[in-house]
Motif scaffolding. Structure first.
Motif, PDB file in Angstrom:
ATOM      1  N   PRO A 132       8.532  -0.905  -2.698  1.00 23.04           N
ATOM      2  CA  PRO A 132       8.993  -1.686  -1.535  1.00 23.04           C
ATOM      3  C   PRO A 132       9.126  -0.819  -0.277  1.00 23.04           C
ATOM      4  O   PRO A 132       8.768  -1.271   0.819  1.00 23.04           O
ATOM      5  CB  PRO A 132      10.359  -2.214  -1.975  1.00 23.04           C
ATOM      6  N   HIS A 133       9.600   0.399  -0.433  1.00 28.75           N
ATOM      7  CA  HIS A 133       9.745   1.274   0.727  1.00 28.75           C
ATOM      8  C   HIS A 133       8.388   1.560   1.360  1.00 28.75           C
ATOM      9  O   HIS A 133       8.226   1.494   2.586  1.00 28.75           O
ATOM     10  CB  HIS A 133      10.421   2.584   0.294  1.00 28.75           C
ATOM     11  N   PHE A 134       7.419   1.875   0.519  1.00 32.56           N
ATOM     12  CA  PHE A 134       6.071   2.120   1.021  1.00 32.56           C
ATOM     13  C   PHE A 134       5.506   0.867   1.681  1.00 32.56           C
ATOM     14  O   PHE A 134       4.897   0.932   2.760  1.00 32.56           O
ATOM     15  CB  PHE A 134       5.169   2.561  -0.137  1.00 32.56           C
ATOM     16  N   LEU A 135       5.699  -0.283   1.055  1.00 32.33           N
ATOM     17  CA  LEU A 135       5.178  -1.538   1.598  1.00 32.33           C
ATOM     18  C   LEU A 135       5.787  -1.848   2.958  1.00 32.33           C
ATOM     19  O   LEU A 135       5.077  -2.230   3.906  1.00 32.33           O
ATOM     20  CB  LEU A 135       5.437  -2.674   0.611  1.00 32.33           C
ATOM     21  N   PHE A 136       7.092  -1.670   3.111  1.00 33.20           N
ATOM     22  CA  PHE A 136       7.737  -1.950   4.399  1.00 33.20           C
ATOM     23  C   PHE A 136       7.230  -1.008   5.486  1.00 33.20           C
ATOM     24  O   PHE A 136       6.978  -1.433   6.623  1.00 33.20           O
ATOM     25  CB  PHE A 136       9.256  -1.852   4.280  1.00 33.20           C
ATOM     26  N   ASN A 137       7.050   0.266   5.145  1.00 37.29           N
ATOM     27  CA  ASN A 137       6.526   1.215   6.127  1.00 37.29           C
ATOM     28  C   ASN A 137       5.101   0.863   6.536  1.00 37.29           C
ATOM     29  O   ASN A 137       4.752   0.897   7.730  1.00 37.29           O
ATOM     30  CB  ASN A 137       6.571   2.644   5.599  1.00 37.29           C
ATOM     31  N   ALA A 138       4.277   0.530   5.538  1.00 36.78           N
ATOM     32  CA  ALA A 138       2.889   0.183   5.847  1.00 36.78           C
ATOM     33  C   ALA A 138       2.821  -1.080   6.705  1.00 36.78           C
ATOM     34  O   ALA A 138       2.065  -1.143   7.692  1.00 36.78           O
ATOM     35  CB  ALA A 138       2.093  -0.003   4.570  1.00 36.78           C
ATOM     36  N   LEU A 139       3.605  -2.093   6.348  1.00 32.25           N
ATOM     37  CA  LEU A 139       3.617  -3.328   7.145  1.00 32.25           C
ATOM     38  C   LEU A 139       4.146  -3.082   8.552  1.00 32.25           C
ATOM     39  O   LEU A 139       3.646  -3.667   9.534  1.00 32.25           O
ATOM     40  CB  LEU A 139       4.448  -4.412   6.438  1.00 32.25           C
ATOM     41  N   ASN A 140       5.107  -2.230   8.680  1.00 31.74           N
ATOM     42  CA  ASN A 140       5.648  -1.890  10.004  1.00 31.74           C
ATOM     43  C   ASN A 140       4.579  -1.209  10.860  1.00 31.74           C
ATOM     44  O   ASN A 140       4.443  -1.499  12.053  1.00 31.74           O
ATOM     45  CB  ASN A 140       6.875  -1.002   9.841  1.00 31.74           C
ATOM     46  N   ASN A 141       3.817  -0.301  10.240  1.00 31.02           N
ATOM     47  CA  ASN A 141       2.728   0.368  10.972  1.00 31.02           C
ATOM     48  C   ASN A 141       1.634  -0.622  11.365  1.00 31.02           C
ATOM     49  O   ASN A 141       1.109  -0.574  12.488  1.00 31.02           O
ATOM     50  CB  ASN A 141       2.134   1.501  10.141  1.00 31.02           C
ATOM     51  N   ILE A 142       1.289  -1.523  10.465  1.00 27.60           N
ATOM     52  CA  ILE A 142       0.275  -2.532  10.790  1.00 27.60           C
ATOM     53  C   ILE A 142       0.790  -3.464  11.883  1.00 27.60           C
ATOM     54  O   ILE A 142       0.039  -3.858  12.794  1.00 27.60           O
ATOM     55  CB  ILE A 142      -0.141  -3.314   9.527  1.00 27.60           C
ATOM     56  N   TYR A 143       2.080  -3.792  11.837  1.00 29.14           N
ATOM     57  CA  TYR A 143       2.661  -4.628  12.888  1.00 29.14           C
ATOM     58  C   TYR A 143       2.535  -3.937  14.243  1.00 29.14           C
ATOM     59  O   TYR A 143       2.166  -4.567  15.238  1.00 29.14           O
ATOM     60  CB  TYR A 143       4.135  -4.916  12.578  1.00 29.14           C
ATOM     61  N   SER A 144       2.825  -2.625  14.277  1.00 33.11           N
ATOM     62  CA  SER A 144       2.710  -1.916  15.562  1.00 33.11           C
ATOM     63  C   SER A 144       1.260  -1.888  16.047  1.00 33.11           C
ATOM     64  O   SER A 144       0.999  -1.976  17.257  1.00 33.11           O
ATOM     65  CB  SER A 144       3.285  -0.506  15.466  1.00 33.11           C
ATOM     66  N   LEU A 145       0.311  -1.799  15.104  1.00 33.59           N
ATOM     67  CA  LEU A 145      -1.099  -1.856  15.501  1.00 33.59           C
ATOM     68  C   LEU A 145      -1.453  -3.233  16.061  1.00 33.59           C
ATOM     69  O   LEU A 145      -2.164  -3.341  17.075  1.00 33.59           O
ATOM     70  CB  LEU A 145      -2.009  -1.531  14.309  1.00 33.59           C
ATOM     71  N   SER A 146      -0.965  -4.281  15.404  1.00 29.67           N
ATOM     72  CA  SER A 146      -1.272  -5.630  15.886  1.00 29.67           C
ATOM     73  C   SER A 146      -0.561  -5.929  17.200  1.00 29.67           C
ATOM     74  O   SER A 146      -1.072  -6.664  18.045  1.00 29.67           O
ATOM     75  CB  SER A 146      -0.920  -6.670  14.829  1.00 29.67           C
ATOM     76  N   TYR A 147       0.605  -5.352  17.376  1.00 27.01           N
ATOM     77  CA  TYR A 147       1.354  -5.550  18.618  1.00 27.01           C
ATOM     78  C   TYR A 147       0.580  -4.957  19.802  1.00 27.01           C
ATOM     79  O   TYR A 147       0.566  -5.525  20.891  1.00 27.01           O
ATOM     80  CB  TYR A 147       2.728  -4.892  18.483  1.00 27.01           C
ATOM     81  N   ASN A 148      -0.068  -3.820  19.528  1.00 26.18           N
ATOM     82  CA  ASN A 148      -0.881  -3.171  20.566  1.00 26.18           C
ATOM     83  C   ASN A 148      -2.302  -3.723  20.590  1.00 26.18           C
ATOM     84  O   ASN A 148      -3.145  -3.219  21.331  1.00 26.18           O
ATOM     85  CB  ASN A 148      -0.927  -1.661  20.347  1.00 26.18           C
ATOM     86  N   LYS A 149      -2.574  -4.738  19.787  1.00 22.82           N
ATOM     87  CA  LYS A 149      -3.871  -5.396  19.696  1.00 22.82           C
ATOM     88  C   LYS A 149      -4.994  -4.398  19.394  1.00 22.82           C
ATOM     89  O   LYS A 149      -6.060  -4.425  20.009  1.00 22.82           O
ATOM     90  CB  LYS A 149      -4.171  -6.165  20.979  1.00 22.82           C
TER      91      LYS A 149
END
Length: 184
Positions: A132-149
């Motif tokens: 779960p820790h790895f998954l949350f970090n990975a999703l957070n990084n992907i979210y930041s990528l999508s936020y920056n389009k």
């Protein structure tokens, strides 16, 4: 002349008496009394068993052996009784050594199984915490990528999906090929 058939039969009966006493001690006295910490009953039964073994061995010798000994050899008979009692006691109580050795091996085997189960439980617990820790970090990084389009977002989502599939289905095996592990 020595009657070898009679000597063989006497020896065979002697072995049967001692083997019977050994197994009665092992499977009746030890399991019912010594294992349940009923020491007085165990030692009483052991003395009774020793008496019976000596008595039956004496009867064998009386019918096959003593008819050749004159009454003036009383010193021999005392040594005979001591030898008879000690040899019977040694064989009967050897069941105790057998029992305690077997019990020690069973205890060690149980301890090893418990230690192994504990290690597996700890490993599974750590896996459950890391995933779960790895998954949350990975999703957070992907979210930041999508936020920056970022154009890399879809590629990272695909890699995360592939990695999660590997962790759930293939990484759960006890042994994984090192080349396969490095690829992911």
């Amino acid at each position: 002349m020595v009657d070898f058939k009679a000597v063989f039969i006497k020896a065979l009966l002697n072995v049967l008496i001692l083997a019977s006493a050994f197994y009665v001690n092992l499977f009746v006295l030890i399991e019912n009394y010594l294992d349940n910490k009923k020491f007085k009953k165990y030692f009483t039964g052991l003395l009774g068993l020793l008496f019976l073994a000596c008595f039956f061995r004496y009867l064998l010798d009386y019918f096959w052996f003593f008819k050749y000994i004159s009454s003036e050899h009383q010193g021999f008979l005392k040594a005979y009784w001591a030898s008879l009692g000690l040899s019977s006691l040694a064989l009967i109580t050897s069941a105790n050594g057998f029992y305690f050795t077997e019990r020690t091996f069973q205890t060690r085997e149980k301890q090893l199984l418990l230690t192994n189960e504990k290690l597996i439980a700890e490993m599974n617990f750590l896996k459950a915490q890391v995933n779960p820790h790895f998954l949350f970090n990975a999703l957070n990084n992907i979210y930041s990528l999508s936020y920056n389009k970022s154009e890399l977002t879809s590629n990272y989502i695909l890699k995360l999906s592939s990695l999660m599939q590997y962790m759930i289905y293939e990484g759960a095996d006890d042994f994984v090929d090192i080349v396969h592990e490095i690829n992911y």
